[in-house]
Design a protein around this motif. Structure first.
Motif, PDB file in Angstrom:
ATOM      1  N   GLN A  23       0.848  -1.270  -0.123  1.00 62.80           N
ATOM      2  CA  GLN A  23       0.032   0.060   0.040  1.00 62.80           C
ATOM      3  C   GLN A  23       1.027   1.164  -0.025  1.00 62.80           C
ATOM      4  N   LEU A  24       1.964   1.290   0.782  1.00 59.94           N
ATOM      5  CA  LEU A  24       3.007   2.396   0.957  1.00 59.94           C
ATOM      6  C   LEU A  24       3.699   2.529  -0.419  1.00 59.94           C
ATOM      7  N   THR A  25       3.866   1.526  -1.229  1.00 59.86           N
ATOM      8  CA  THR A  25       4.491   1.937  -2.530  1.00 59.86           C
ATOM      9  C   THR A  25       3.459   2.772  -3.436  1.00 59.86           C
ATOM     10  N   LYS A  26       2.305   2.819  -3.295  1.00 62.38           N
ATOM     11  CA  LYS A  26       1.163   3.492  -4.031  1.00 62.38           C
ATOM     12  C   LYS A  26       1.094   4.715  -3.516  1.00 62.38           C
ATOM     13  N   ALA A  27       1.142   4.966  -2.089  1.00 65.51           N
ATOM     14  CA  ALA A  27       0.980   6.317  -1.573  1.00 65.51           C
ATOM     15  C   ALA A  27       2.226   7.291  -1.587  1.00 65.51           C
ATOM     16  N   LEU A  28       3.465   6.625  -1.481  1.00 63.29           N
ATOM     17  CA  LEU A  28       4.427   7.595  -1.383  1.00 63.29           C
ATOM     18  C   LEU A  28       4.718   8.414  -2.695  1.00 63.29           C
ATOM     19  N   PRO A  29       4.499   7.877  -3.918  1.00 64.75           N
ATOM     20  CA  PRO A  29       4.558   8.890  -5.092  1.00 64.75           C
ATOM     21  C   PRO A  29       3.406  10.020  -4.906  1.00 64.75           C
ATOM     22  N   LYS A  30       2.459   9.868  -4.208  1.00 67.46           N
ATOM     23  CA  LYS A  30       1.470  10.938  -4.012  1.00 67.46           C
ATOM     24  C   LYS A  30       1.869  12.056  -3.077  1.00 67.46           C
ATOM     25  N   LEU A  31       2.586  11.527  -2.294  1.00 71.47           N
ATOM     26  CA  LEU A  31       3.094  12.274  -0.973  1.00 71.47           C
ATOM     27  C   LEU A  31       4.088  13.407  -1.779  1.00 71.47           C
ATOM     28  N   MET A  77      -2.748   0.373   7.984  1.00 75.59           N
ATOM     29  CA  MET A  77      -1.901   1.300   6.916  1.00 75.59           C
ATOM     30  C   MET A  77      -3.097   1.851   5.870  1.00 75.59           C
ATOM     31  N   GLU A  78      -4.231   1.017   5.608  1.00 75.31           N
ATOM     32  CA  GLU A  78      -5.129   1.591   4.779  1.00 75.31           C
ATOM     33  C   GLU A  78      -5.797   3.014   5.590  1.00 75.31           C
ATOM     34  N   GLY A  79      -5.889   2.891   6.752  1.00 78.79           N
ATOM     35  CA  GLY A  79      -6.363   4.320   7.559  1.00 78.79           C
ATOM     36  C   GLY A  79      -5.126   5.146   7.509  1.00 78.79           C
ATOM     37  N   LEU A  80      -4.086   4.963   7.640  1.00 82.84           N
ATOM     38  CA  LEU A  80      -3.086   5.903   7.818  1.00 82.84           C
ATOM     39  C   LEU A  80      -2.604   6.664   6.233  1.00 82.84           C
ATOM     40  N   VAL A  81      -2.763   5.704   5.326  1.00 82.03           N
ATOM     41  CA  VAL A  81      -2.622   6.243   3.743  1.00 82.03           C
ATOM     42  C   VAL A  81      -4.011   7.031   3.491  1.00 82.03           C
ATOM     43  N   GLU A  82      -5.056   6.713   3.998  1.00 82.37           N
ATOM     44  CA  GLU A  82      -6.432   7.504   3.770  1.00 82.37           C
ATOM     45  C   GLU A  82      -6.022   8.915   4.563  1.00 82.37           C
ATOM     46  N   ASP A  83      -5.596   8.954   5.662  1.00 80.08           N
ATOM     47  CA  ASP A  83      -5.323  10.197   6.304  1.00 80.08           C
ATOM     48  C   ASP A  83      -4.551  11.126   5.729  1.00 80.08           C
ATOM     49  N   GLY A  84      -3.369  10.631   5.210  1.00 77.40           N
ATOM     50  CA  GLY A  84      -2.596  11.291   4.426  1.00 77.40           C
ATOM     51  C   GLY A  84      -3.209  11.946   2.967  1.00 77.40           C
ATOM     52  N   GLN A  85      -3.942  11.051   2.473  1.00 76.84           N
ATOM     53  CA  GLN A  85      -4.657  11.758   1.247  1.00 76.84           C
ATOM     54  C   GLN A  85      -5.862  12.668   1.670  1.00 76.84           C
ATOM     55  N   GLU A  86      -6.325  12.566   2.788  1.00 76.01           N
ATOM     56  CA  GLU A  86      -7.330  13.701   3.328  1.00 76.01           C
ATOM     57  C   GLU A  86      -6.717  15.010   3.442  1.00 76.01           C
ATOM     58  N   GLN A  87      -5.355  14.913   3.822  1.00 71.05           N
ATOM     59  CA  GLN A  87      -4.331  15.916   4.059  1.00 71.05           C
ATOM     60  C   GLN A  87      -4.304  16.626   2.691  1.00 71.05           C
ATOM     61  N   ILE A  88      -3.769  15.868   1.708  1.00 75.27           N
ATOM     62  CA  ILE A  88      -3.712  16.238   0.341  1.00 75.27           C
ATOM     63  C   ILE A  88      -4.702  17.085  -0.550  1.00 75.27           C
ATOM     64  N   ASP A  89      -5.901  16.261  -0.070  1.00 80.61           N
ATOM     65  CA  ASP A  89      -7.170  16.741  -0.677  1.00 80.61           C
ATOM     66  C   ASP A  89      -7.643  18.204  -0.149  1.00 80.61           C
ATOM     67  N   GLU A  90      -7.404  18.107   1.369  1.00 84.13           N
ATOM     68  CA  GLU A  90      -8.269  19.411   2.116  1.00 84.13           C
ATOM     69  C   GLU A  90      -7.192  20.762   2.174  1.00 84.13           C
ATOM     70  N   ILE A  91      -5.826  20.542   2.176  1.00 83.10           N
ATOM     71  CA  ILE A  91      -4.987  21.584   2.549  1.00 83.10           C
ATOM     72  C   ILE A  91      -4.251  22.201   1.154  1.00 83.10           C
ATOM     73  N   GLU A  92      -4.138  23.408   0.961  1.00 87.50           N
ATOM     74  CA  GLU A  92      -3.590  23.928  -0.403  1.00 87.50           C
ATOM     75  C   GLU A  92      -2.253  23.770  -0.403  1.00 87.50           C
ATOM     76  N   LYS A  93      -1.722  23.593  -1.431  1.00 85.44           N
ATOM     77  CA  LYS A  93      -0.157  23.250  -1.606  1.00 85.44           C
ATOM     78  C   LYS A  93       0.440  24.234  -0.961  1.00 85.44           C
ATOM     79  N   GLY A  94       1.458  23.938  -0.194  1.00 81.00           N
ATOM     80  CA  GLY A  94       2.521  24.901   0.433  1.00 81.00           C
ATOM     81  C   GLY A  94       3.045  24.327   1.510  1.00 81.00           C
ATOM     82  N   PRO A  95       3.601  25.110   2.645  1.00 81.83           N
ATOM     83  CA  PRO A  95       4.269  24.917   3.691  1.00 81.83           C
ATOM     84  C   PRO A  95       3.396  24.086   4.725  1.00 81.83           C
ATOM     85  N   ILE A  96       2.013  24.456   4.643  1.00 83.98           N
ATOM     86  CA  ILE A  96       1.276  23.895   5.817  1.00 83.98           C
ATOM     87  C   ILE A  96       0.877  22.542   5.382  1.00 83.98           C
TER      88      ILE A  96
END
Length: 164
Positions: A23-31, A77-96
């Motif tokens: 699962q992490l191999t799919k999430a890391l490129p997104k991060l 891990m599914e939940g942890l990956v989902e948490d990271g994806q939510e951050q990406i979806d909800e926060i504007e790109k930048g330092p925050i």
């Protein structure tokens, strides 16, 4: 099949972390793509390469221990990956966002550190010495990644960059 022995527990935990690493191999490129800090993006790319090596190491543990993995999905891990994806979806790109994805990635690292520590201990108890050494190698990589993320978080969270 129910878990009745220490070996059953080891196989289940190893199967679970195998799923987590896939699962992490799919999430890391997104991060990496979401990160604006070049060092952070590079850290995610480097960790993707390490994760692929960790999957190969699990395959080695399976082979030398003469066990078979179970088909399980790591829901943690599914939940942890989902948490990271939510951050990406909800926060504007930048330092925050960078700070948020560092936090999400560190949750993943702490989960992996706990898992590999447990697996190494189980491997030792079961007499899988060579497997234990491989698992300890992965554990050290996970700890190093966590330390790198901590360093990047300290840089990222300076008041000059993010304000209040």
């Amino acid at each position: 099949m129910p878990t009745k022995t220490l070996n059953d527990l080891f196989i289940h935990a190893l199967s679970d972390v195998y799923s987590a690493e896939i699962q992490l191999t799919k999430a890391l490129p997104k991060l990496a793509k979401a990160a604006t800090n070049p060092e952070l993006a590079a850290a995610f790319t480097t960790h993707l390469e390490e994760t692929q090596g960790q999957i190969q190491r699990i395959d080695q543990v399976v082979e030398i221990s003469e066990i078979r993995l179970k088909r399980v999905k790591c829901v943690a891990m599914e939940g942890l990956v989902e948490d990271g994806q939510e951050q990406i979806d909800e926060i504007e790109k930048g330092p925050i966002l960078d700070a948020a994805i560092i936090a999400a990635a560190q949750k993943v690292e702490h989960y992996e550190i706990a898992t590999y520590g447990t697996l190494a201990t189980l491997a030792k108890k079961l007499g899988y010495t060579e497997g234990m050494n491989l698992l300890l190698e992965t554990l050290q990589e996970e700890k190093a990644t966590d330390e790198k993320l901590t360093m990047l978080a300290k840089q990222e969270l300076s008041k000059e960059q993010v304000g209040k």
